[in-house]
Design a protein around this motif. Structure first.
Motif, PDB file in Angstrom:
ATOM      1  N   ILE A  54       0.857  -1.172   0.000  1.00  0.00           N
ATOM      2  CA  ILE A  54       0.000   0.000   0.000  1.00  0.00           C
ATOM      3  C   ILE A  54       0.898   1.229   0.000  1.00  0.00           C
ATOM      4  O   ILE A  54       1.841   1.307   0.777  1.00  0.00           O
ATOM      5  CB  ILE A  54      -0.923   0.002   1.226  1.00  0.00           C
ATOM      6  N   GLY A  55       0.624   2.156  -0.880  1.00  0.00           N
ATOM      7  CA  GLY A  55       1.437   3.358  -0.968  1.00  0.00           C
ATOM      8  C   GLY A  55       2.387   3.277  -2.146  1.00  0.00           C
ATOM      9  O   GLY A  55       2.517   2.247  -2.808  1.00  0.00           O
ATOM     10  N   GLU A  56       3.043   4.394  -2.412  1.00  0.00           N
ATOM     11  CA  GLU A  56       3.951   4.461  -3.550  1.00  0.00           C
ATOM     12  C   GLU A  56       5.325   3.951  -3.179  1.00  0.00           C
ATOM     13  O   GLU A  56       5.789   4.155  -2.070  1.00  0.00           O
ATOM     14  CB  GLU A  56       4.079   5.905  -4.040  1.00  0.00           C
TER      15      GLU A  56
END
Length: 88
Positions: A76-78
């Protein structure tokens, strides 16, 4: 085999050596966490190298991930630049 490795090393120079050793085998994922794809022989070699680097109180935990485990990984997230996985 796929491994997840987490380490807790107090000395900065030792921590850098552990980081560089792990980096030569796989991908840095998060602070003090790596994912590696290694052979059995490479795993034994890696464990020997890490053991020779550690001081009293330092810890390394190695988790072998099965195919079902890796299929269940969610990110989750970049992903930051320089953190791109070299694990296939």
């Amino acid at each position: 085999m796929r491994l997840a490795i987490a380490y807790d090393v107090s000395d900065d120079s030792t921590r850098r050596r552990v980081y560089r050793t792990l980096e030569s085998y796989g991908a840095w994922k998060q602070y003090s966490v790596f994912e590696l794809d290694v052979t059995r022989t490479e795993r034994v070699e890696l464990e020997d190298r890490l053991e020779s680097l550690l001081d009293d109180g330092d810890r390394v935990r190695i988790y072998q991930l099965c195919a079902n485990c890796t299929d269940g990984i969610t990110e989750i997230g970049e992903e930051s630049e320089g953190e791109a996985s070299n694990v296939i």
